[in-house]
Design an enzyme around this catalytic site. Structure first.
Site, PDB file in Angstrom:
ATOM      1  N   ASP A   1      20.613  46.344  29.427  1.00  0.00           N
ATOM      2  CA  ASP A   1      21.065  45.005  29.029  1.00  0.00           C
ATOM      3  C   ASP A   1      20.818  43.948  30.099  1.00  0.00           C
ATOM      4  O   ASP A   1      21.015  42.757  29.845  1.00  0.00           O
ATOM      5  CB  ASP A   1      22.564  45.018  28.709  1.00  0.00           C
ATOM      6  CG  ASP A   1      22.903  45.843  27.478  1.00  0.00           C
ATOM      7  OD1 ASP A   1      21.972  46.202  26.737  1.00  0.00           O
ATOM      8  OD2 ASP A   1      24.092  46.135  27.267  1.00  0.00           O
TER       9      ASP A   1
ATOM     10  N   GLY B   1      31.988  58.631  31.625  1.00  0.00           N
ATOM     11  CA  GLY B   1      33.349  58.897  32.067  1.00  0.00           C
ATOM     12  C   GLY B   1      33.426  59.281  33.531  1.00  0.00           C
ATOM     13  O   GLY B   1      32.507  59.861  34.087  1.00  0.00           O
TER      14      GLY B   1
ATOM     15  N   GLY C   1      25.053  52.199  35.325  1.00  0.00           N
ATOM     16  CA  GLY C   1      25.561  50.850  35.089  1.00  0.00           C
ATOM     17  C   GLY C   1      26.887  50.602  35.772  1.00  0.00           C
ATOM     18  O   GLY C   1      27.263  51.316  36.714  1.00  0.00           O
ATOM     19  N   ASP C   2      27.632  49.621  35.273  1.00  0.00           N
ATOM     20  CA  ASP C   2      28.835  49.203  35.994  1.00  0.00           C
ATOM     21  C   ASP C   2      29.892  50.293  36.068  1.00  0.00           C
ATOM     22  O   ASP C   2      30.588  50.431  37.077  1.00  0.00           O
ATOM     23  CB  ASP C   2      29.418  47.909  35.400  1.00  0.00           C
ATOM     24  CG  ASP C   2      29.720  48.023  33.916  1.00  0.00           C
ATOM     25  OD1 ASP C   2      29.340  49.039  33.295  1.00  0.00           O
ATOM     26  OD2 ASP C   2      30.339  47.095  33.371  1.00  0.00           O
ATOM     27  N   GLY C   3      30.024  51.123  35.015  1.00  0.00           N
ATOM     28  CA  GLY C   3      30.967  52.226  35.070  1.00  0.00           C
ATOM     29  C   GLY C   3      30.591  53.247  36.135  1.00  0.00           C
ATOM     30  O   GLY C   3      31.445  53.740  36.882  1.00  0.00           O
TER      31      GLY C   3
END
Length: 431
Positions: A202, A147, A171-173
């Site tokens: 991943d 978050g 990661g992308d977040g």
């Protein structure tokens, strides 16, 4: 030819300080790594646009932007666990303090929450001694969380701590939140570098050909696949079913299949399949396999087969990612029921090593990759790069603008040689 986005990397300003590094080969300021991997692609782009797209090359620069003596750095890890997190933390700390003589390195606790005073997490002081053996353990010594937090609040924290460099591992977040911080820093005219090290088990970050942790994940599936194979062969009509990570991209399942060719069916999000009817029907093919060979091993990515559920999942994690229905448990139930329908006495053994795999320490050359990513991240930051991800492309380390890296997810091309190789070693519905 696909439209290639702007690969220009942001600089805080002109580097004017001589680097303290010795005995290294410095990278010229204008060094690049060509995006295209084929001569025909280069010629086509040059013909159509009059230019050749290229990433800025990563590596140490002869002149740097941040004065090491006055530089405070901070490191955080966010999102899910991944093999190699502690390796990267150690590599960053040691490179900052032992190579660049940066005096203070903070470890931010529990991801972006650690930059929000409301949570009350005190930062850790990292030193070469304190990180000396953390690479031997899985997980992250700093802790993690999902978050985003308010970028204004986080930049206030960085300013109060006199942080000049922020490293975000995730990661992308995590990368998107780092971009928000970089934009707020720019809006305020502050001289803070925000540099990311891409972390996703991943292997699905775009414009980056591999990410750390992925190789370890593939390696760790080997024993699970062998166990599933042994269980399947140990009884007539035995099925070993393995559920692995791969929310939107099936790279772990595909590479694990090639690494241990006991796998007979590889199911990934990119290649849709049906259960009962059609060219790609799983269960009729599985029946043929079991009647002929008496056993089968299936590996399935967590994001595969979501279209088979009656309704789409509405659940999301704190990073905004869709929480998929559990395709592994779903297939286990359907295979058992199918066996009863066709009067075939099945023995289905279900394996889900997801959390076991992601909490392991990095293995072999994956650990080497972590160290090199960390070193290149420090070189980029000290040279004044910001809003950037350390990438790897054409066997070279690169600087990738965060918006480019997060523009879309990397997926398996089902027309690629990788997927052809997977099909050539599996049964699935191709026989």
């Amino acid at each position: 030819m696909m439209q290639i986005p702007d690969l220009t990397v942001k600089h805080l300003g002109a580097p004017t300080i001589p680097s303290p590094l010795t005995g290294v080969k410095f990278i010229p300021e204008n060094a690049t790594v060509i995006y295209a991997k084929d001569v025909n692609e280069v010629e086509e782009e040059l013909k159509n646009t009059g230019k050749i797209s290229a990433f800025e090359a990563a590596g140490p620069r002869e002149k740097i932007y941040h004065d090491p003596s006055w530089t405070h750095a901070a490191i955080l890890t966010a999102g899910g666990l991944c093999p190699g997190l502690n390796d990267v933390i150690k590599g960053l700390t040691r490179t900052l303090m032992l190579r660049y003589n940066v005096p203070i390195v903070f470890g931010i606790r529990y991801g972006y929450q650690g930059l929000n005073p409301a949570f009350g997490y005190e930062p850790m002081l990292l030193t070469p001694d304190s990180v000396d053996s953390i690479h031997e353990d899985g997980g992250t010594v700093l802790g993690s969380s999902r978050g985003r937090q308010d970028e204004v609040t986080m930049v206030e924290t960085l300013k109060r701590m006199n942080i000049k460099i922020l490293f975000c591992i995730g990661g992308d977040g995590t990368l998107r939140c780092a971009h928000d911080i970089a934009m707020e820093v720019e809006r305020r005219g502050l001289n803070i570098s925000v540099v990311c090290i891409p972390k996703t088990i991943d292997n699905d970050i775009n414009f980056i050909d591999k990410t750390f942790g992925f190789e370890t994940a593939v390696y760790a599936t080997n024993s699970v696949i062998s166990s599933a194979h042994n269980e399947a062969k140990g009884t007539p009509h035995g099925v070993g079913l393995i559920h692995v990570m791969g929310r939107d991209s099936g790279f772990i399942a595909a590479y694990a299949t090639l690494a241990n060719t006991h796998v007979n069916y590889c199911l990934v999000p990119e290649d849709a399949f049906s259960l009962y009817e059609g060219e790609h029907a799983l269960l009729p093919s599985l029946e043929r396999r079991l009647r002929e060979r008496k056993h089968a091993v299936i590996i399935v990515s967590e994001g595969a087969g979501q279209h088979l559920f009656e309704e789409e999942s509405s659940r999301r994690d704190k990073s905004g990612n869709v929480l998929h229905h559990n395709i592994g448990e779903f297939l286990h139930e359907k295979i058992v029921a199918w066996g009863k329908e066709i009067n075939l006495d099945l023995s289905v053994k279900y394996f889900d090593p997801s959390y076991l795999i992601r909490s392991l320490p990095a293995h072999g050359t994956d650990a080497v990759f972590c160290e090199m990513l960390a070193q290149h991240a420090v070189h980029a930051a000290m040279a004044g790069r910001t809003d950037v991800v350390i990438g790897h492309w054409n066997d070279r380390f690169t600087h990738v603008p965060i918006p480019v890296a997060t523009s879309s997810r990397k997926k398996i091309d089902i027309n690629s040689s990788l997927w052809d190789s997977v099909k050539s070693v599996t049964w699935k519905c191709y026989r």
